[in-house]
Design an enzyme around this catalytic site. Structure first.
Site, PDB file in Angstrom:
ATOM      1  NE  ARG A   5      -9.991   8.844   6.145  1.00  0.00           N
ATOM      2  CZ  ARG A   5     -10.535   9.159   4.967  1.00  0.00           C
ATOM      3  NH1 ARG A   5     -10.315   8.421   3.931  1.00  0.00           N
ATOM      4  NH2 ARG A   5     -11.297  10.223   4.842  1.00  0.00           N
ATOM      5  NE  ARG A  57       1.642  13.011  11.623  1.00  0.00           N
ATOM      6  CZ  ARG A  57       1.843  13.707  10.519  1.00  0.00           C
ATOM      7  NH1 ARG A  57       2.803  14.585  10.462  1.00  0.00           N
ATOM      8  NH2 ARG A  57       1.074  13.529   9.453  1.00  0.00           N
ATOM      9  CE1 TYR A 116      -3.528   2.681   0.333  1.00  0.00           C
ATOM     10  CE2 TYR A 116      -2.167   3.522   2.144  1.00  0.00           C
ATOM     11  CZ  TYR A 116      -3.205   3.690   1.231  1.00  0.00           C
ATOM     12  OH  TYR A 116      -3.898   4.870   1.210  1.00  0.00           O
ATOM     13  CG  PHE A 169      12.301  18.354  -3.467  1.00  0.00           C
ATOM     14  CD1 PHE A 169      11.149  19.127  -3.526  1.00  0.00           C
ATOM     15  CD2 PHE A 169      12.206  17.005  -3.771  1.00  0.00           C
ATOM     16  CE1 PHE A 169       9.933  18.559  -3.866  1.00  0.00           C
ATOM     17  CE2 PHE A 169      10.993  16.431  -4.109  1.00  0.00           C
ATOM     18  CZ  PHE A 169       9.854  17.212  -4.159  1.00  0.00           C
TER      19      PHE A 169
HETATM   20  C1  D61 Z   1      11.745  12.842  -2.098  1.00  0.00           C
HETATM   21  C2  D61 Z   1      11.015  13.970  -1.781  1.00  0.00           C
HETATM   22  C3  D61 Z   1       9.679  13.875  -1.554  1.00  0.00           C
HETATM   23  C4  D61 Z   1       9.038  12.661  -1.611  1.00  0.00           C
HETATM   24  C5  D61 Z   1       9.790  11.511  -1.928  1.00  0.00           C
HETATM   25  C6  D61 Z   1      11.146  11.627  -2.157  1.00  0.00           C
HETATM   26  C7  D61 Z   1       9.164  10.278  -1.994  1.00  0.00           C
HETATM   27  C8  D61 Z   1       7.829  10.191  -1.773  1.00  0.00           C
HETATM   28  C9  D61 Z   1       7.069  11.300  -1.465  1.00  0.00           C
HETATM   29  C10 D61 Z   1       7.675  12.529  -1.390  1.00  0.00           C
HETATM   30  C11 D61 Z   1       5.621  11.150  -1.235  1.00  0.00           C
HETATM   31  C12 D61 Z   1       5.339  11.053   0.226  1.00  0.00           C
HETATM   32  C13 D61 Z   1       3.895  11.062   0.535  1.00  0.00           C
HETATM   33  C14 D61 Z   1       3.746  11.306   2.025  1.00  0.00           C
HETATM   34  C15 D61 Z   1       2.518  12.063   2.342  1.00  0.00           C
HETATM   35  N1  D61 Z   1       1.373  11.207   2.142  1.00  0.00           N
HETATM   36  C16 D61 Z   1       0.278  11.618   1.509  1.00  0.00           C
HETATM   37  O1  D61 Z   1       0.164  12.730   1.057  1.00  0.00           O
HETATM   38  C17 D61 Z   1      -0.805  10.565   1.365  1.00  0.00           C
HETATM   39  O2  D61 Z   1      -1.285  10.523   0.063  1.00  0.00           O
HETATM   40  C18 D61 Z   1      -0.473   9.734  -0.784  1.00  0.00           C
HETATM   41  C19 D61 Z   1      -0.997   9.786  -2.224  1.00  0.00           C
HETATM   42  C20 D61 Z   1      -0.764  11.134  -2.854  1.00  0.00           C
HETATM   43  C21 D61 Z   1       0.684  11.519  -2.913  1.00  0.00           C
HETATM   44  C22 D61 Z   1       0.779  12.933  -3.332  1.00  0.00           C
HETATM   45  C23 D61 Z   1       2.169  13.492  -3.298  1.00  0.00           C
HETATM   46  C24 D61 Z   1       2.772  13.799  -2.101  1.00  0.00           C
HETATM   47  C25 D61 Z   1       4.007  14.414  -2.068  1.00  0.00           C
HETATM   48  C26 D61 Z   1       4.642  14.755  -3.258  1.00  0.00           C
HETATM   49  C27 D61 Z   1       4.026  14.455  -4.484  1.00  0.00           C
HETATM   50  C28 D61 Z   1       2.788  13.807  -4.489  1.00  0.00           C
HETATM   51  C29 D61 Z   1       4.636  14.826  -5.668  1.00  0.00           C
HETATM   52  C30 D61 Z   1       5.822  15.498  -5.666  1.00  0.00           C
HETATM   53  C31 D61 Z   1       6.426  15.810  -4.440  1.00  0.00           C
HETATM   54  C32 D61 Z   1       5.865  15.426  -3.247  1.00  0.00           C
HETATM   55  C33 D61 Z   1      -1.889  10.836   2.395  1.00  0.00           C
HETATM   56  O3  D61 Z   1      -2.495  12.061   2.256  1.00  0.00           O
HETATM   57  C34 D61 Z   1      -3.405  12.380   3.292  1.00  0.00           C
HETATM   58  C35 D61 Z   1      -3.079  13.720   3.803  1.00  0.00           C
HETATM   59  O4  D61 Z   1      -1.891  13.961   4.004  1.00  0.00           O
HETATM   60  O5  D61 Z   1      -4.009  14.508   3.992  1.00  0.00           O
HETATM   61  C36 D61 Z   1      -2.931   9.713   2.291  1.00  0.00           C
HETATM   62  O6  D61 Z   1      -4.022   9.916   1.767  1.00  0.00           O
HETATM   63  O7  D61 Z   1      -2.570   8.650   2.801  1.00  0.00           O
HETATM   64 MG    MG Z   2      -5.201   8.809   0.346  1.00  0.00          MG
END
Ligand code: D61
Ligand code: MG
Length: 418
Positions: free
Chosen positions: A231, A221, A174, A291
């Site tokens: 959830r 967290r 997931y 970043f």
């Molecule tokens: C380097 C720098 C940034 C990075 C990386 C490596 C590797 C992965 C990520 C960022 C993504 C980390 C996601 C952690 C936060 N989680 C969420 O936002 C959850 O949603 C996940 C699906 C959508 C992802 C959208 C995303 C997030 C960060 C980004 C990106 C796209 C594109 C570019 C840069 C960063 C979480 O959201 C709920 C909420 O936070 O309200 C969920 O629904 O579980």
């Molecule tokens: Mg989600």
């Protein structure tokens, strides 16, 4: 007020970081965007980025060259997809169809969705503005974003049909879909921009770990928040060893079980740290380094704060603003990155108890991280603390100064770290 909080918490050295940052020492995350030179639709996209991401907006806008546009659009497209995933008011059949087909909407100038009730619904309602900017990106960037969007949508569809996350293997799966794929896509964008070597984009294992570490930290967290929202993201394989229902951990008489489960999950998340360190050591471009580094140090800080902390089950666990700012200023090269990681690793080590069922596994991981983060100057740096009286004088000066000047804090998004 953050200044006072840092002093009261016994960390007067953070005062220096807070002041330095307020006085303009925030070059590492300073935006390089010139909004006046942008076309209106791209400007709108940046507005959406700033409105929807408290944690990635500043660092994204500080990226070099066309990378900042690509990453901004990448973020918004996936935020839109995630908004569909999270929206419990969309009928299941409709949702599955949307998740599977989402990547095709990127090619459809008129596609939008007006029926969402989520907080970020704006990105779905005004999707045409985002997809229009997407189609202006260079083909390589478009291919990466579309590919990740297709795979993430299919993965999300697989999981919305399930009740909960069963095994640790499924937990990893997931997290791979929703965050590992982001890491993989970002890495391909970095290499595609030629700011980074090809290996960064090719080594999908390490890129995946970058995302898993961030997502697992969020899931750990957000236990209480997710419980309240109905959830569940904690893997059953782990919590079922300590309780009959995941919600049981909220009961006061379940404290010990709750902590053991929590510690086991923190320990599992820490397994990704060696990969994170290896990934970070390959980065060459300063803006890309920042970043990537800033979210990772915030995550390790959050994990250390969560470890063996009953507040995870009672309220919100956050790192102090002073701490966050200090990390953001310093996380600019590999040596410093290690120097920030290591004390958090020690913080966990200090909170460990031999009675904890996952003690030995956690100890093993902590020991590995210790070895990987020991640098030549980490032995000397700890002893150079700012004298207390200097800090106190700074506090007085800062409080006075706060009254007559108002500064927009660029990192304000950051502190509420999500
Ligand atoms: C380097 C720098 C940034 C990075 C990386 C490596 C590797 C992965 C990520 C960022 C993504 C980390 C996601 C952690 C936060 N989680 C969420 O936002 C959850 O949603 C996940 C699906 C959508 C992802 C959208 C995303 C997030 C960060 C980004 C990106 C796209 C594109 C570019 C840069 C960063 C979480 O959201 C709920 C909420 O936070 O309200 C969920 O629904 O579980
Ligand atoms: Mg989600």
């Amino acid at each position: 007020m953050d200044l006072m909080r840092s002093v009261i918490a016994g960390h007067p050295e953070e005062v220096y970081s807070l002041l330095k940052f307020k006085l303009g020492g925030c070059g590492t995350v300073q935006t390089k965007c010139h909004y006046d030179q942008m076309c209106p639709s791209m400007r709108t996209c940046y507005q959406y980025l700033n409105q929807t991401s408290r944690s990635f907006a500043a660092v994204t806008q500080a990226l070099d060259g066309d990378l900042r546009y690509a990453v901004c659009i990448f973020y918004l497209v996936l935020r839109a997809l995630d908004t569909v995933e999270d929206d419990m008011t969309i009928p299941l059949a409709t949702k599955l169809d949307m998740l599977h087909n989402f990547y095709t909407y990127l090619q459809d100038p008129g596609w939008r969705f007006m029926e969402s009730n989520e907080k970020d619904k704006k990105v779905l309602e005004d999707f045409p503005t985002i997809s229009q900017e997407f189609r202006k990106l260079k083909p390589l960037y478009q291919e990466v974003i579309s590919d990740i969007c297709r795979r993430m949508g299919a993965g999300m569809a697989e999981f919305v049909q399930r009740e909960d996350v069963d095994t640790l293997e499924e937990w990893n799966k997931y997290c791979h879909y929703v965050a590992g794929l982001v890491g993989i896509g970002l890495s391909r964008l970095f290499s595609g921009s030629e700011f980074e070597d090809a290996i960064v984009g090719e080594d999908t294992e390490l890129a995946n770990s970058m995302g898993l570490f961030l997502q697992k930290t969020n899931i750990i967290r957000d236990y209480l928040e997710d419980q309240v929202d109905g959830r569940e993201f904690w893997p059953k394989q782990v919590w079922s060893k300590h309780a009959k229902k995941l919600s049981d951990f909220r009961q006061p008489d379940m404290s010990q079980n709750a902590l053991w489960c929590l510690n086991e999950l923190v320990s599992n998340a820490l397994l990704h740290v060696p990969d994170v360190l290896k990934y970070m050591s390959r980065l060459r471009n300063q803006s890309v380094f920042n970043f990537c580094a800033i979210p990772q140090v915030m995550a390790i800080g959050t994990l250390a704060r969560c470890y063996n902390n009953i507040k995870v089950f009672r309220g919100v666990v956050k790192i102090r603003k002073g701490e966050a700012v200090k990390m953001m200023i310093h996380a600019t090269n590999m040596e410093n990155f290690k120097d920030i990681m290591r004390p958090f690793c020690e913080e966990i080590a200090n909170k460990m108890s031999p009675h904890d069922p996952s003690y030995s596994l956690t100890m093993e991981t902590v020991e590995t991280i210790r070895q990987l983060t020991t640098t030549s100057h980490s032995l000397t740096v700890q002893s150079t603390l700012t004298p207390l009286h200097v800090s106190c004088a700074l506090v007085v000066a800062a409080i006075t100064w706060q009254y007559w000047t108002q500064i927009h804090w660029i990192y304000e998004h950051y502190i509420e770290w999500k």
